[in-house]
Write an enzyme that holds these catalytic residues in place. Structure first.
Site, PDB file in Angstrom:
ATOM      1  N   ASN A  64      35.934  29.077  46.925  1.00  0.00           N
ATOM      2  CA  ASN A  64      36.037  30.363  47.611  1.00  0.00           C
ATOM      3  C   ASN A  64      36.972  30.306  48.812  1.00  0.00           C
ATOM      4  O   ASN A  64      36.734  30.935  49.828  1.00  0.00           O
ATOM      5  CB  ASN A  64      34.650  30.888  47.994  1.00  0.00           C
ATOM      6  N   CYS A 102      40.678  29.885  47.908  1.00  0.00           N
ATOM      7  CA  CYS A 102      42.029  30.144  47.374  1.00  0.00           C
ATOM      8  C   CYS A 102      42.038  31.367  46.474  1.00  0.00           C
ATOM      9  O   CYS A 102      42.323  32.474  46.908  1.00  0.00           O
ATOM     10  CB  CYS A 102      42.546  28.933  46.589  1.00  0.00           C
ATOM     11  N   SER A 104      39.686  33.195  44.614  1.00  0.00           N
ATOM     12  CA  SER A 104      38.792  34.359  44.689  1.00  0.00           C
ATOM     13  C   SER A 104      39.015  35.211  45.940  1.00  0.00           C
ATOM     14  O   SER A 104      38.997  36.446  45.833  1.00  0.00           O
ATOM     15  CB  SER A 104      37.323  33.957  44.527  1.00  0.00           C
ATOM     16  N   ASP A 115      44.398  26.671  39.604  1.00  0.00           N
ATOM     17  CA  ASP A 115      44.004  26.385  40.983  1.00  0.00           C
ATOM     18  C   ASP A 115      45.221  25.879  41.762  1.00  0.00           C
ATOM     19  O   ASP A 115      45.778  24.838  41.432  1.00  0.00           O
ATOM     20  CB  ASP A 115      42.911  25.320  40.992  1.00  0.00           C
TER      21      ASP A 115
END
Length: 160
Positions: free
Chosen positions: A11, A13, A15, A128
């Site tokens: 939580n 990057c 989202s 990611d």
């Protein structure tokens, strides 16, 4: 009020970036009084921390808000949300296992399932960017922005 939560790993990057983009597009559509948006992580490693500085820089450069504090998604939160949006397949699996019922699990969807360019390639993950450079965050933002109109079209069509 229709409630959406975007979920990635920590939580910090993907989202919070997705939540910022969604909030901006909700406001542009005049839905701010009907749709609430936030984010969380599947893990609590970064609870209470702001978004990654690279995420904040990319968001700010694109004109999005950056206010954020990380938190971990909890099973009982399924009662709060109409839609839980996972940023990759791993998050999707974890969230569906965490869901208290099959009905709650059905509320979990992959963000890129709304991206028309992603429909044929089979890869619905938003990669990611954490372990890379700022370019990865820029690429991440582009994928998020590509999926958001479809997501909000569906949400808006279902609003009373």
């Amino acid at each position: 009020m229709y409630r959406i939560s975007f979920v990635c790993t920590g939580n910090i990057c993907r989202s919070p970036m997705a939540a910022s983009v969604c909030r901006a597009q909700v406001a542009e559509r005049g839905l701010g009084d009907r749709v609430a948006v936030d984010s969380a992580g599947t893990d609590g490693w970064h609870e209470g921390e702001p978004a990654d500085p690279r995420a904040e820089a990319v968001l700010a450069a694109a004109g999005y808000g950056t206010a954020h504090r990380a938190r971990q998604f909890q099973a009982e939160w399924f009662e709060r949300y109409d839609l839980v949006v996972a940023l990759d397949q791993g998050h999707l699996r974890r969230l569906r296992r965490l869901a208290p019922s099959a009905g709650h699990a059905a509320r979990v969807r992959l963000l890129r399932s709304w991206d028309p360019a992603a429909s044929g390639d089979g890869d619905l993950d938003v990669p990611d960017p954490y372990y890379g450079d700022e370019a990865g965050f820029t690429d991440c933002l582009k994928l998020i922005e590509a999926a958001m109109p479809g997501l909000l079209d569906e949400v808006e069509a279902g609003l009373p």
